[in-house]
Design an enzyme around this catalytic site. Structure first.
Site, PDB file in Angstrom:
ATOM      1  N   HIS A  14       0.875  -1.200   0.000  1.00 30.62           N
ATOM      2  CA  HIS A  14       0.000   0.000   0.000  1.00 30.62           C
ATOM      3  C   HIS A  14       0.899   1.233   0.000  1.00 30.62           C
ATOM      4  O   HIS A  14       1.494   1.575   1.017  1.00 30.62           O
ATOM      5  CB  HIS A  14      -0.902   0.014   1.246  1.00 30.62           C
ATOM      6  CG  HIS A  14      -1.852   1.171   1.277  1.00 30.62           C
ATOM      7  ND1 HIS A  14      -3.198   1.001   1.520  1.00 30.62           N
ATOM      8  CD2 HIS A  14      -1.673   2.501   1.116  1.00 30.62           C
ATOM      9  CE1 HIS A  14      -3.791   2.185   1.504  1.00 30.62           C
ATOM     10  NE2 HIS A  14      -2.876   3.123   1.263  1.00 30.62           N
ATOM     11  N   HIS A  16       1.571   5.357  -1.710  1.00 30.69           N
ATOM     12  CA  HIS A  16       1.193   6.534  -2.507  1.00 30.69           C
ATOM     13  C   HIS A  16       2.457   7.120  -3.133  1.00 30.69           C
ATOM     14  O   HIS A  16       3.371   7.538  -2.414  1.00 30.69           O
ATOM     15  CB  HIS A  16       0.527   7.598  -1.626  1.00 30.69           C
ATOM     16  CG  HIS A  16      -0.751   7.121  -1.020  1.00 30.69           C
ATOM     17  ND1 HIS A  16      -1.976   7.297  -1.632  1.00 30.69           N
ATOM     18  CD2 HIS A  16      -1.007   6.435   0.126  1.00 30.69           C
ATOM     19  CE1 HIS A  16      -2.922   6.749  -0.877  1.00 30.69           C
ATOM     20  NE2 HIS A  16      -2.354   6.223   0.194  1.00 30.69           N
ATOM     21  N   LYS A 100      -9.066  -0.495  -5.784  1.00 26.42           N
ATOM     22  CA  LYS A 100      -9.156   0.176  -4.489  1.00 26.42           C
ATOM     23  C   LYS A 100     -10.538   0.769  -4.273  1.00 26.42           C
ATOM     24  O   LYS A 100     -11.050   1.492  -5.119  1.00 26.42           O
ATOM     25  CB  LYS A 100      -8.096   1.289  -4.420  1.00 26.42           C
ATOM     26  CG  LYS A 100      -8.103   2.104  -3.128  1.00 26.42           C
ATOM     27  CD  LYS A 100      -7.618   1.304  -1.944  1.00 26.42           C
ATOM     28  CE  LYS A 100      -7.827   2.033  -0.630  1.00 26.42           C
ATOM     29  NZ  LYS A 100      -6.698   2.767  -0.150  1.00 26.42           N
ATOM     30  N   HIS A 137     -10.392   0.867   1.856  1.00 22.79           N
ATOM     31  CA  HIS A 137     -10.197   1.879   2.905  1.00 22.79           C
ATOM     32  C   HIS A 137     -11.397   1.763   3.844  1.00 22.79           C
ATOM     33  O   HIS A 137     -12.498   2.189   3.503  1.00 22.79           O
ATOM     34  CB  HIS A 137     -10.099   3.290   2.321  1.00 22.79           C
ATOM     35  CG  HIS A 137      -9.837   4.333   3.373  1.00 22.79           C
ATOM     36  ND1 HIS A 137      -8.637   4.997   3.482  1.00 22.79           N
ATOM     37  CD2 HIS A 137     -10.613   4.798   4.386  1.00 22.79           C
ATOM     38  CE1 HIS A 137      -8.687   5.830   4.510  1.00 22.79           C
ATOM     39  NE2 HIS A 137      -9.885   5.733   5.081  1.00 22.79           N
ATOM     40  N   HIS A 175      -4.530  -0.799   5.922  1.00 17.23           N
ATOM     41  CA  HIS A 175      -4.094  -0.027   7.108  1.00 17.23           C
ATOM     42  C   HIS A 175      -5.042  -0.146   8.289  1.00 17.23           C
ATOM     43  O   HIS A 175      -5.644   0.832   8.710  1.00 17.23           O
ATOM     44  CB  HIS A 175      -3.854   1.441   6.743  1.00 17.23           C
ATOM     45  CG  HIS A 175      -4.879   2.098   5.854  1.00 17.23           C
ATOM     46  ND1 HIS A 175      -6.221   2.080   6.122  1.00 17.23           N
ATOM     47  CD2 HIS A 175      -4.748   2.796   4.699  1.00 17.23           C
ATOM     48  CE1 HIS A 175      -6.863   2.733   5.197  1.00 17.23           C
ATOM     49  NE2 HIS A 175      -5.996   3.170   4.304  1.00 17.23           N
ATOM     50  N   ASP A 248       1.451   2.628   3.504  1.00 22.70           N
ATOM     51  CA  ASP A 248       0.616   3.829   3.323  1.00 22.70           C
ATOM     52  C   ASP A 248       1.479   5.086   3.377  1.00 22.70           C
ATOM     53  O   ASP A 248       1.003   6.148   3.795  1.00 22.70           O
ATOM     54  CB  ASP A 248      -0.509   3.901   4.358  1.00 22.70           C
ATOM     55  CG  ASP A 248      -1.633   4.832   3.934  1.00 22.70           C
ATOM     56  OD1 ASP A 248      -1.663   5.251   2.762  1.00 22.70           O
ATOM     57  OD2 ASP A 248      -2.482   5.143   4.787  1.00 22.70           O
TER      58      ASP A 248
HETATM   59  O1  DOR Z   1      -3.313   9.404   5.680  1.00 22.67           O
HETATM   60  C1  DOR Z   1      -3.686   9.104   4.556  1.00 22.67           C
HETATM   61  N1  DOR Z   1      -3.151   9.675   3.450  1.00 22.67           N
HETATM   62  N2  DOR Z   1      -4.649   8.211   4.429  1.00 22.67           N
HETATM   63  C2  DOR Z   1      -5.209   7.941   3.244  1.00 22.67           C
HETATM   64  O2  DOR Z   1      -6.104   7.131   3.210  1.00 22.67           O
HETATM   65  C3  DOR Z   1      -4.798   8.664   2.026  1.00 22.67           C
HETATM   66  C4  DOR Z   1      -3.447   9.174   2.156  1.00 22.67           C
HETATM   67  C5  DOR Z   1      -3.076  10.191   1.088  1.00 22.67           C
HETATM   68  O3  DOR Z   1      -3.328   9.920  -0.080  1.00 22.67           O
HETATM   69  O4  DOR Z   1      -2.528  11.219   1.431  1.00 22.67           O
HETATM   70 ZN    ZN Z   2      -3.349   5.109   1.583  1.00 18.34          ZN
END
Ligand code: DOR
Ligand code: ZN
Length: 346
Positions: A14, A16, A100, A137, A175, A248
């Protein structure tokens, strides 16, 4: 005597990576230590079609350092308009690994998410048929539900009904942050997995709120009470194949974190493996780090573990950057509030 630990190269289930200048700055941070990662699709606009995923994958590959063996595993962002046939084609072609589900409004860039779960039923049925996992999520967005209860209520009101209505659907609870999440995942059988982040093994809600507000510890789902953090630590270090690493890691510039309404996300890509080694050592479970970070995830996703290995060496506290520079501005690296003794040899 130097203590070393050699494990199969880990994967991040997971992650970003964003796009543009931010992507170019953060992709090397993960690629340095990880073999593969499940790439979150919450761009603006989101990654919703197979063609979007192919184009985003190419931008990620172009952002990697020369010679990097890192493989991005792409996902689609489920919307009420997702076309089951496009999804099935992308999965069949190996272009996407998972889909997702964001409840609309649950978190960063989730406006295109799902409000009416009945509308995505045909897509979920197609996913069950073709064996494409759904990454969830797991928070309700109901403003009447206390933010600290949103995960537990989601399990009861949304997740469990979806799983009962869609037999064979393979689901990853992303998460997890609560003992209720741990318990539900532990009873879900082989079609249910759960990722745990690095930061939720380290912080509880006091770290965000006591002694002054700490925006860099604010993420979603928000960290809960200490008893929940301890349940997550027991789950992650148990060796149970249900649980695997999904950092995450979610970069936001400091300018976007340090605001009256700051963004949610902890950026852990830079020091995640050293933090995990420290946590697993504290729990007397260094021998299970490999299961959590390198073996359980591939097993759930029906992929082989990586062929390569990484070695961690224990010594004097390591140095790591407090921030990384990006074309959009500095991003603060997660501070685990403890010295880190395990260096990842590269
Ligand atoms: O803390 C987070 N940041 N939780 C999420 O679900 C998305 C993520 C983000 O994309 O910044
Ligand atoms: Zn995330």
């Amino acid at each position: 005597m130097t203590e070393t630990l050699t494990i199969k190269t880990p994967d991040d289930w997971h992650l970003h990576l964003r796009d543009g200048a931010m992507l170019r700055a953060v992709a090397p941070e993960t690629a340095r230590h990880f073999g593969r990662a499940i790439i979150m699709p919450n761009l603006v606009p989101p990654v919703v079609t197979g063609a979007d995923a192919a184009a985003y994958r190419d931008r990620i590959l172009a952002a990697l350092p020369d010679g990097s063996g890192f493989t991005p595993l792409m996902t689609l962002y489920l919307t009420e308009d997702t076309d089951p046939e496009d999804l099935a084609r992308a999965h069949n072609d190996g272009l996407i690994t998972a889909v997702k589900l964001y409840p609309a409004g649950a978190t960063t860039n989730s406006a295109s998410g799902v409000t009416d779960f009945d509308k995505v039923r045909p897509v979920l049925e197609k996913m069950a048929e073709i064996g494409c996992p759904l990454c969830v999520h797991g928070e309700v967005v109901d403003s009447e539900i206390d933010i600290f209860d949103r995960e537990a209520v989601f399990i009861e009101r949304v997740l469990d009904p979806i799983r009962r209505a869609t037999p064979g659907l393979r689901v990853v609870m992303e998460h997890i942050t609560t003992m209720q999440g741990v318990e539900y995942a532990s009873e879900g059988g082989p079609d249910l997995g759960a990722t745990i982040t690095t930061h939720h093994l380290v912080i509880n809600r006091n770290h965000i709120l006591a002694g002054g507000i700490k925006p860099h510890y604010y993420c979603l789902p928000v960290a809960k009470r200490e008893e929940h953090r301890l349940a997550l630590r027991r789950a992650a270090t148990s060796g149970d194949p249900t649980y695997f690493l999904g950092t995450d890691s979610a970069p936001h510039t400091d300018a976007n974190k340090l605001l009256p309404c700051g963004c949610a996300g902890c950026f852990t890509a830079t020091n995640t493996l050293s933090i995990l080694a420290e946590v697993f050592e504290q729990e007397g479970a260094l021998d299970r780090l490999e299961s959590f970070a390198s073996l359980n995830g591939p097993k759930f996703y029906r992929l082989p573990p990586n062929d390569s290995v990484v070695t961690l060496t224990k010594g004097a506290p390591i140095d790591y950057p407090k921030q990384i520079e990006t074309g959009d501005g500095p991003v603060t690296v997660f501070d685990p509030m403890m010295p880190l003794h395990w260096r990842v040899e590269t």
